[in-house]
Motif scaffolding. Structure first.
Motif, mmCIF file in Angstrom:
data_model
loop_
_atom_site.group_PDB
_atom_site.id
_atom_site.type_symbol
_atom_site.label_atom_id
_atom_site.label_comp_id
_atom_site.label_asym_id
_atom_site.label_seq_id
_atom_site.Cartn_x
_atom_site.Cartn_y
_atom_site.Cartn_z
ATOM 1 N N UNK A 6 125.532 37.349 58.418
ATOM 2 C CA UNK A 6 126.393 37.111 56.856
ATOM 3 C C UNK A 6 126.174 38.240 55.868
ATOM 4 N N UNK A 7 126.784 38.319 55.031
ATOM 5 C CA UNK A 7 126.475 40.104 54.642
ATOM 6 C C UNK A 7 124.866 39.539 53.007
ATOM 7 N N UNK A 8 125.083 38.497 52.600
ATOM 8 C CA UNK A 8 124.256 38.036 52.193
ATOM 9 C C UNK A 8 122.751 37.794 52.469
ATOM 10 N N UNK A 9 121.666 38.261 51.907
ATOM 11 C CA UNK A 9 120.279 37.970 51.877
ATOM 12 C C UNK A 9 119.959 36.796 52.166
ATOM 13 N N UNK A 10 118.872 36.641 52.728
ATOM 14 C CA UNK A 10 118.314 34.878 52.960
ATOM 15 C C UNK A 10 117.209 35.253 52.375
ATOM 16 N N UNK A 11 116.577 33.592 52.140
ATOM 17 C CA UNK A 11 115.439 33.490 51.697
ATOM 18 C C UNK A 11 114.241 33.181 52.576
ATOM 19 N N UNK A 12 113.601 33.065 52.941
ATOM 20 C CA UNK A 12 112.502 32.499 54.050
ATOM 21 C C UNK A 12 112.049 32.040 53.649
ATOM 22 N N UNK A 13 111.509 31.716 52.643
ATOM 23 C CA UNK A 13 111.476 30.071 52.456
ATOM 24 C C UNK A 13 112.282 28.480 52.500
ATOM 25 N N UNK A 14 113.656 28.523 51.978
ATOM 26 C CA UNK A 14 114.245 27.794 52.201
ATOM 27 C C UNK A 14 114.683 28.034 53.307
#
Length: 158
Positions: A6-14
């Motif tokens: 993906x191009x969008x960032x990710x949230x580690x916790x989620x």
């Protein structure tokens, strides 16, 4: 098994919470997050652009996950890999593995990342103060893969 490009960032916790929620037998989670460095081989990195072949890349990543699951039955694996233009400090890749015990979680996470660095079809182009250039594969990546009894020539991620 989850693989995303993906191009969008990710949230580690989620991401880790979602991975853990799939299995109440999980006793350990190991994670690796790769980020864009501001310096590579003595040059200041302004941006890094990652390219891939959609479809082929996901299939390759799924093969890496399957290879890990063959070595460590019972683990689960998440790979989230970003593409597009990234800047220093941006997150590039998340590898997370779960297991009943920490040993398999740590080992499988490291195995997946070593395998990914050597065999996932991503191409990196850096922009530095001296212009743009493609980033070559590193000998250290192949050496890391050899620890697992694999080499660039015999590792297969289908």
């Amino acid at each position: 098994m989850t693989v995303r490009v993906q191009t969008e960032d990710f949230d580690l916790t989620t991401e880790v919470a979602a991975l853990r929620a799939q299995n109440p037998k999980v006793g350990a989670v190991a994670c690796f997050v790769g980020t864009v460095r501001d310096l590579n081989e003595g040059r200041t990195v302004e941006t890094m652009e990652l390219e891939h072949y959609p479809g082929m890349t996901e299939k390759s990543l799924e093969g890496i996950v399957n290879a890990a699951r063959e070595r460590w039955p019972g683990i689960d694996v998440l790979i989230v890999h970003r593409v597009g233009k990234l800047y220093p400090l941006d997150q590039i890749v998340l590898v997370a593995t779960t297991s009943a015990h920490r040993g398999h979680a740590f080992a499988s996470c490291e195995f997946v990342m070593d395998y990914l660095k050597s065999h996932a079809p991503f191409w990196k182009k850096e922009r530095t103060e001296s212009g743009e250039h493609w980033v070559d594969a590193r000998v250290t990546d192949d050496a890391a893969l050899e620890r697992w009894g694999l080499s660039s020539g015999n590792a297969k991620a289908q």
